[in-house]
Design a protein around this motif. Sequence first.
Motif, mmCIF file in Angstrom:
data_model
loop_
_atom_site.group_PDB
_atom_site.id
_atom_site.type_symbol
_atom_site.label_atom_id
_atom_site.label_comp_id
_atom_site.label_asym_id
_atom_site.label_seq_id
_atom_site.Cartn_x
_atom_site.Cartn_y
_atom_site.Cartn_z
ATOM 1 N N ASN A 4 -2.157 -0.403 -2.205
ATOM 2 C CA ASN A 4 -3.313 -0.807 -3.016
ATOM 3 C C ASN A 4 -3.499 -2.315 -3.105
ATOM 4 O OD1 ASN A 4 -3.813 1.813 -3.722
ATOM 5 N ND2 ASN A 4 -2.807 1.687 -5.721
ATOM 6 N N MET B 48 -10.721 -7.233 -4.287
ATOM 7 C CA MET B 48 -11.779 -6.808 -5.214
ATOM 8 C C MET B 48 -11.796 -7.680 -6.470
ATOM 9 S SD MET B 48 -11.208 -2.780 -4.634
ATOM 10 C CE MET B 48 -11.970 -2.244 -6.154
ATOM 11 N N PRO C 163 -14.568 -0.564 -7.975
ATOM 12 C CA PRO C 163 -14.449 0.458 -6.924
ATOM 13 C C PRO C 163 -15.779 1.109 -6.520
ATOM 14 C CG PRO C 163 -12.675 0.720 -8.504
ATOM 15 C CD PRO C 163 -13.572 -0.361 -9.042
ATOM 16 N N THR D 239 -17.652 -0.847 -3.832
ATOM 17 C CA THR D 239 -16.855 -1.397 -2.738
ATOM 18 C C THR D 239 -16.631 -0.372 -1.636
ATOM 19 O OG1 THR D 239 -15.681 -2.728 -4.389
ATOM 20 C CG2 THR D 239 -14.680 -2.574 -2.207
ATOM 21 N N LEU E 161 -8.128 4.562 -4.148
ATOM 22 C CA LEU E 161 -8.681 3.676 -5.185
ATOM 23 C C LEU E 161 -10.101 4.064 -5.576
ATOM 24 C CD1 LEU E 161 -7.418 0.237 -3.832
ATOM 25 C CD2 LEU E 161 -6.685 1.385 -5.931
ATOM 26 N N LEU F 86 -12.694 4.080 -3.534
ATOM 27 C CA LEU F 86 -13.684 3.272 -2.821
ATOM 28 C C LEU F 86 -14.444 4.159 -1.833
ATOM 29 C CD1 LEU F 86 -11.404 0.213 -1.903
ATOM 30 C CD2 LEU F 86 -12.503 0.744 -4.083
#
Length: 164
Positions: A95, A102, A109, A112, A129, A131
């Motif tokens: 991560n 970010m 998230p 992104t 995450l 995304l």
Amino acid sequence: MGKGLKPDLYIKSVFSLDINWLKERGIKGVLLDIDNTLITHKQKIPDEKVIGLINQFKENGIKVAIVSNARKKRVSVFNEKLGLYARYRAFKPSNRGFLRAMADLNLVPEETAVIGDQLFTDVRGGNRLGLTTILVEPLDENEPINVRVKRILEKLFLKSEPVE
Ligand SMILES: [Mg+2]
């Protein structure tokens, strides 16, 4: 948990990405892989296509960051003229590199997207995450053996779980 290894979008090449697809989903930033996504292992610096793509993101108000597992030297040589925000040795699917990028670019998230050629690093890390994840086919067909083995596993996986 989450989407696992399933990308939100699977396309032939990052250069055929429809920017509107990102905009429609409210994407405000992209975290880009370098190797086999933007350039082959043999290339060192961005070509016209890469420069055009980066400009296209910028013109559309989309922030761009490099998040690469490659070494510092390779990333800095690649980024020298582009001058993008960049993280090297990101240890994807960890991560950390994604989160740092970010945070520094002020992205959450939901806005992104991760773009890369590997299911087990780019897609897996991004999905964990929450995304948006975009998988592209690798640019280089003559890859090292360990990467080729991963490709075979990826193909089997994509076959067993169709995208979309
Ligand atoms: Mg790659």
